[in-house]
Design a protein around this motif. Sequence first.
Motif, PDB file in Angstrom:
ATOM      1  N   ALA A  41       0.833  -1.208   0.000  1.00  0.00           N
ATOM      2  CA  ALA A  41       0.000   0.000   0.000  1.00  0.00           C
ATOM      3  C   ALA A  41       0.867   1.257   0.000  1.00  0.00           C
ATOM      4  CB  ALA A  41      -0.926  -0.003   1.225  1.00  0.00           C
ATOM      5  N   ILE A  42       1.947   1.241   0.795  1.00  0.00           N
ATOM      6  CA  ILE A  42       2.864   2.379   0.829  1.00  0.00           C
ATOM      7  C   ILE A  42       3.572   2.534  -0.514  1.00  0.00           C
ATOM      8  CG2 ILE A  42       5.013   3.234   1.853  1.00  0.00           C
ATOM      9  CD1 ILE A  42       4.105   1.991   4.497  1.00  0.00           C
ATOM     10  N   ILE A  43       3.978   1.422  -1.114  1.00  0.00           N
ATOM     11  CA  ILE A  43       4.682   1.477  -2.398  1.00  0.00           C
ATOM     12  C   ILE A  43       3.806   2.115  -3.472  1.00  0.00           C
ATOM     13  CG2 ILE A  43       5.580   0.044  -4.275  1.00  0.00           C
ATOM     14  CD1 ILE A  43       6.527  -1.931  -2.031  1.00  0.00           C
ATOM     15  N   VAL A  44       2.569   1.650  -3.571  1.00  0.00           N
ATOM     16  CA  VAL A  44       1.655   2.198  -4.585  1.00  0.00           C
ATOM     17  C   VAL A  44       1.373   3.674  -4.313  1.00  0.00           C
ATOM     18  CG1 VAL A  44      -0.685   2.054  -5.520  1.00  0.00           C
ATOM     19  CG2 VAL A  44       0.604  -0.041  -5.065  1.00  0.00           C
ATOM     20  N   GLN A  45       1.131   4.005  -3.031  1.00  0.00           N
ATOM     21  CA  GLN A  45       0.836   5.395  -2.682  1.00  0.00           C
ATOM     22  C   GLN A  45       2.004   6.308  -2.988  1.00  0.00           C
ATOM     23  OE1 GLN A  45       2.109   7.083   0.342  1.00  0.00           O
ATOM     24  NE2 GLN A  45       0.800   8.897   0.207  1.00  0.00           N
ATOM     25  N   GLY A 127      10.026  15.761   4.554  1.00  0.00           N
ATOM     26  CA  GLY A 127       9.435  14.863   5.546  1.00  0.00           C
ATOM     27  C   GLY A 127       8.189  14.181   5.018  1.00  0.00           C
ATOM     28  N   ARG A 128       7.362  14.940   4.288  1.00  0.00           N
ATOM     29  CA  ARG A 128       6.173  14.331   3.681  1.00  0.00           C
ATOM     30  C   ARG A 128       6.565  13.302   2.622  1.00  0.00           C
ATOM     31  NH1 ARG A 128       4.161  19.971   3.367  1.00  0.00           N
ATOM     32  NH2 ARG A 128       2.690  20.302   5.090  1.00  0.00           N
ATOM     33  N   LEU A 129       7.609  13.619   1.871  1.00  0.00           N
ATOM     34  CA  LEU A 129       8.027  12.746   0.775  1.00  0.00           C
ATOM     35  C   LEU A 129       8.564  11.412   1.300  1.00  0.00           C
ATOM     36  CD1 LEU A 129       7.928  13.395  -2.272  1.00  0.00           C
ATOM     37  CD2 LEU A 129      10.370  13.871  -2.157  1.00  0.00           C
ATOM     38  N   PHE A 130       9.324  11.452   2.389  1.00  0.00           N
ATOM     39  CA  PHE A 130       9.949  10.242   2.935  1.00  0.00           C
ATOM     40  C   PHE A 130       9.049   9.505   3.916  1.00  0.00           C
ATOM     41  CE2 PHE A 130      13.781  12.124   1.247  1.00  0.00           C
ATOM     42  CZ  PHE A 130      14.574  11.030   0.931  1.00  0.00           C
ATOM     43  N   ARG A 131       7.904  10.095   4.249  1.00  0.00           N
ATOM     44  CA  ARG A 131       7.028   9.461   5.234  1.00  0.00           C
ATOM     45  C   ARG A 131       6.567   8.087   4.737  1.00  0.00           C
ATOM     46  NH1 ARG A 131       2.487  13.292   6.217  1.00  0.00           N
ATOM     47  NH2 ARG A 131       4.185  14.507   7.138  1.00  0.00           N
ATOM     48  N   LEU A 133       8.533   5.497   4.216  1.00  0.00           N
ATOM     49  CA  LEU A 133       9.651   4.703   3.702  1.00  0.00           C
ATOM     50  C   LEU A 133      10.383   3.964   4.819  1.00  0.00           C
ATOM     51  CD1 LEU A 133      11.197   6.960   0.911  1.00  0.00           C
ATOM     52  CD2 LEU A 133       9.458   5.182   0.746  1.00  0.00           C
ATOM     53  N   SER A 134      10.366   4.528   6.018  1.00  0.00           N
ATOM     54  CA  SER A 134      11.023   3.839   7.132  1.00  0.00           C
ATOM     55  C   SER A 134      10.333   2.507   7.434  1.00  0.00           C
ATOM     56  CB  SER A 134      11.015   4.726   8.380  1.00  0.00           C
ATOM     57  OG  SER A 134       9.691   5.057   8.758  1.00  0.00           O
ATOM     58  N   VAL A 196      13.598  -3.760  -2.231  1.00  0.00           N
ATOM     59  CA  VAL A 196      13.773  -3.260  -3.600  1.00  0.00           C
ATOM     60  C   VAL A 196      13.139  -1.889  -3.772  1.00  0.00           C
ATOM     61  CG1 VAL A 196      13.156  -3.658  -6.013  1.00  0.00           C
ATOM     62  CG2 VAL A 196      13.975  -5.557  -4.619  1.00  0.00           C
ATOM     63  N   PHE A 197      11.901  -1.747  -3.329  1.00  0.00           N
ATOM     64  CA  PHE A 197      11.199  -0.485  -3.542  1.00  0.00           C
ATOM     65  C   PHE A 197      11.629   0.589  -2.545  1.00  0.00           C
ATOM     66  CE2 PHE A 197       8.289  -3.331  -5.824  1.00  0.00           C
ATOM     67  CZ  PHE A 197       8.175  -2.605  -7.008  1.00  0.00           C
ATOM     68  N   TYR A 198      12.157   0.194  -1.391  1.00  0.00           N
ATOM     69  CA  TYR A 198      12.719   1.208  -0.498  1.00  0.00           C
ATOM     70  C   TYR A 198      13.904   1.890  -1.161  1.00  0.00           C
ATOM     71  CZ  TYR A 198      15.410   3.295   3.257  1.00  0.00           C
ATOM     72  OH  TYR A 198      16.147   4.176   4.021  1.00  0.00           O
ATOM     73  N   ASN A 199      14.788   1.098  -1.758  1.00  0.00           N
ATOM     74  CA  ASN A 199      15.946   1.675  -2.451  1.00  0.00           C
ATOM     75  C   ASN A 199      15.510   2.531  -3.632  1.00  0.00           C
ATOM     76  OD1 ASN A 199      17.764   0.411  -0.700  1.00  0.00           O
ATOM     77  ND2 ASN A 199      17.851  -1.435  -1.948  1.00  0.00           N
TER      78      ASN A 199
END
Length: 230
Positions: A41-45, A127-131, A133-134, A196-199
């Motif tokens: 869900a995070i990846i698609v968003q 901060g919004r952009l990286f939210r 990803l952790s 993979v998608f985090y990188n």
Amino acid sequence: MEPIQAAEAIDFSAVALFWRSSLTVQVVMIMLIVASFWAWAIIVQKFLVFAQTRAEAAKFDRAFWSGEPLDDLYDRLGDRPKGPSERIFSAGMTEWRRSHRDDGRLIPGGIARIDRAMNVAIQREEGRLFRGLSFLATVGSTAPFIGLFGTVWGIKTAFEGIALSQDTSLAVVAPGIAEALLATALGLVAAIPAVVFYNKLSGDAERITGGWEAFSDEFSTLLSRQMDEE
């Protein structure tokens, strides 16, 4: 051949393995499944947000470099700019107007204040952009070990069953081992896409942030040149 025939009669589907596993292994599997869905869900968003951010930045760049006076562009955007690039620009222009004295001249340290205002805006947008990803990083680093814990626990339970039944036939051993290994498989299914998608997304976010920082430098240069011409 009877043990082999008995093993073939056992349902080894993922659903059947889940329901036959112990409560601890089931909890581990549920955690991994939920983590995997949440990660996707995070990846698609993030892909949607990044695409929208790039489109907004390209549109704003065209407006910024169109030759339109900056004051007119700022007034047209209004008090509630929509995108990150517009908000960063508005932060700089707001401080630019506040930094002028009544006679129209810039107060001492005005450019430094404008730079700080834009840096704060960039950090807020970053901060919004990286939210989120952790969370991908956490899933990528912990899911294999959580799955391994489920596997170890499942094998322990299988060995306990073997000891109680005093039977080491394939029909007795195979189901327990398969249930245990399913936990490891789910851990890898959750971890591999997350890593993979985090990188991928981290690199994209850094490039977008770099574009904002480059714009901030260019904007400060334009304001400094305008101040020198006054």
